[in-house]
Scaffold this motif. Structure first.
Motif, PDB file in Angstrom:
ATOM      1  N   TYR A   1      -5.528   2.590  -2.977  1.00  0.00           N
ATOM      2  CA  TYR A   1      -6.918   2.299  -2.658  1.00  0.00           C
ATOM      3  C   TYR A   1      -7.649   3.624  -2.561  1.00  0.00           C
ATOM      4  CZ  TYR A   1      -4.045  -1.557  -1.067  1.00  0.00           C
ATOM      5  OH  TYR A   1      -3.104  -2.542  -1.010  1.00  0.00           O
TER       6      TYR A   1
ATOM      7  N   TYR B   1      -5.493   6.238  -0.645  1.00  0.00           N
ATOM      8  CA  TYR B   1      -4.369   5.894   0.219  1.00  0.00           C
ATOM      9  C   TYR B   1      -3.316   5.235  -0.654  1.00  0.00           C
ATOM     10  CZ  TYR B   1      -1.574   3.359   3.652  1.00  0.00           C
ATOM     11  OH  TYR B   1      -0.535   2.857   4.384  1.00  0.00           O
ATOM     12  N   TYR B   2      -2.123   5.834  -0.699  1.00  0.00           N
ATOM     13  CA  TYR B   2      -0.989   5.289  -1.436  1.00  0.00           C
ATOM     14  C   TYR B   2      -0.144   4.519  -0.438  1.00  0.00           C
ATOM     15  CZ  TYR B   2      -1.801   7.992  -5.713  1.00  0.00           C
ATOM     16  OH  TYR B   2      -2.318   8.489  -6.871  1.00  0.00           O
ATOM     17  N   ASP B   3      -0.188   3.206  -0.523  1.00  0.00           N
ATOM     18  CA  ASP B   3       0.494   2.319   0.414  1.00  0.00           C
ATOM     19  C   ASP B   3       1.876   1.966  -0.126  1.00  0.00           C
ATOM     20  OD1 ASP B   3       1.220   0.437   2.280  1.00  0.00           O
ATOM     21  OD2 ASP B   3      -0.272  -1.055   1.661  1.00  0.00           O
ATOM     22  N   SER B   4       2.912   2.541   0.467  1.00  0.00           N
ATOM     23  CA  SER B   4       4.290   2.269   0.057  1.00  0.00           C
ATOM     24  C   SER B   4       4.731   0.965   0.729  1.00  0.00           C
ATOM     25  CB  SER B   4       5.201   3.427   0.457  1.00  0.00           C
ATOM     26  OG  SER B   4       6.512   3.202   0.008  1.00  0.00           O
ATOM     27  N   ARG B   5       4.452  -0.142   0.088  1.00  0.00           N
ATOM     28  CA  ARG B   5       4.686  -1.464   0.678  1.00  0.00           C
ATOM     29  C   ARG B   5       6.151  -1.727   1.003  1.00  0.00           C
ATOM     30  NH1 ARG B   5       0.867  -4.799  -3.496  1.00  0.00           N
ATOM     31  NH2 ARG B   5      -1.097  -3.918  -2.784  1.00  0.00           N
TER      32      ARG B   5
ATOM     33  N   ARG C   1       7.012   1.092   4.578  1.00  0.00           N
ATOM     34  CA  ARG C   1       5.899   1.583   5.397  1.00  0.00           C
ATOM     35  C   ARG C   1       6.367   2.389   6.605  1.00  0.00           C
ATOM     36  NH1 ARG C   1       2.405  -3.716   4.520  1.00  0.00           N
ATOM     37  NH2 ARG C   1       1.137  -2.957   2.799  1.00  0.00           N
TER      38      ARG C   1
ATOM     39  N   ASN D   1       7.275   7.718   0.668  1.00  0.00           N
ATOM     40  CA  ASN D   1       6.476   7.332   1.828  1.00  0.00           C
ATOM     41  C   ASN D   1       5.015   7.130   1.422  1.00  0.00           C
ATOM     42  OD1 ASN D   1       8.869   8.059   3.141  1.00  0.00           O
ATOM     43  ND2 ASN D   1       7.773   8.875   4.902  1.00  0.00           N
ATOM     44  N   SER D   2       4.290   6.406   2.247  1.00  0.00           N
ATOM     45  CA  SER D   2       2.848   6.277   2.051  1.00  0.00           C
ATOM     46  C   SER D   2       2.214   7.657   2.180  1.00  0.00           C
ATOM     47  CB  SER D   2       2.252   5.332   3.079  1.00  0.00           C
ATOM     48  OG  SER D   2       2.747   4.026   2.919  1.00  0.00           O
TER      49      SER D   2
END
Length: 167
Positions: free
Chosen positions: A4, A23-27, A30, A39-40
């Protein structure tokens, strides 16, 4: 992975400035417990470009990656000494000079990470024989420790000659 972000671009001090953030969201991880899943991260970039004089352009950038749950990454990593820093900084500079009605182009693009102490330099000289044919002489030079972003590519330094035909 979910990503995002957003950016803004506009006139700044006689040139063009822009700011980007994401923001890189490591689903899948987390919590940062799995060392084999990235990692995020929060990433941001600030850039500025302007013409210094006729046909000479300069571009500067500052880029950073902030790794979330960094303590857990280091705690669970099989090789913590090789993990990148919690905040990885990267500075870039590009200078482009156009000569003889832009039939000759001299370019120097540099990357340097002050905290990882690695970098990459890419000089290129291009001659456009016509709208369809150009030739370029360039190189790629990388340095740093074996575990850093550019240092791991140090053995791939090269010089190249490129002939391009566009139709």
């Amino acid at each position: 992975l979910g990503v995002y972000g957003g950016s803004i671009r506009g006139n700044l001090l006689g040139g063009i400035g822009n700011i980007e953030g994401s923001y890189y969201d490591s689903r899948d991880d987390r919590d940062g417990d799995d060392p084999f899943t990235p990692n995020s991260q929060v990433r941001w970039l600030g850039a500025y470009e302007r013409e210094l004089r006729a046909n000479l352009t300069m571009g500067l950038q500052y880029y950073a990656e902030y790794t979330l749950e960094y303590d857990k990454l280091i705690e669970n990593s099989p090789a913590p000494q090789w993990e990148q820093e919690e905040i990885r900084h990267l500075l870039t500079a590009r200078f482009t000079q156009r000569l003889k009605q832009a039939t000759w182009i001299l370019s120097l693009f540099t990357y340097w990470s002050p905290n990882e102490e690695d970098g990459y330099v890419r000089p290129v000289i291009t001659h456009k024989w016509s709208d369809a044919v150009s030739v370029a002489l360039g190189g790629n030079v990388m340095w740093g420790e074996d575990y850093t972003f550019f240092g791991q590519l140090e053995n791939n330094n090269n010089v190249y000659l490129r002939l391009r035909y566009s139709f």
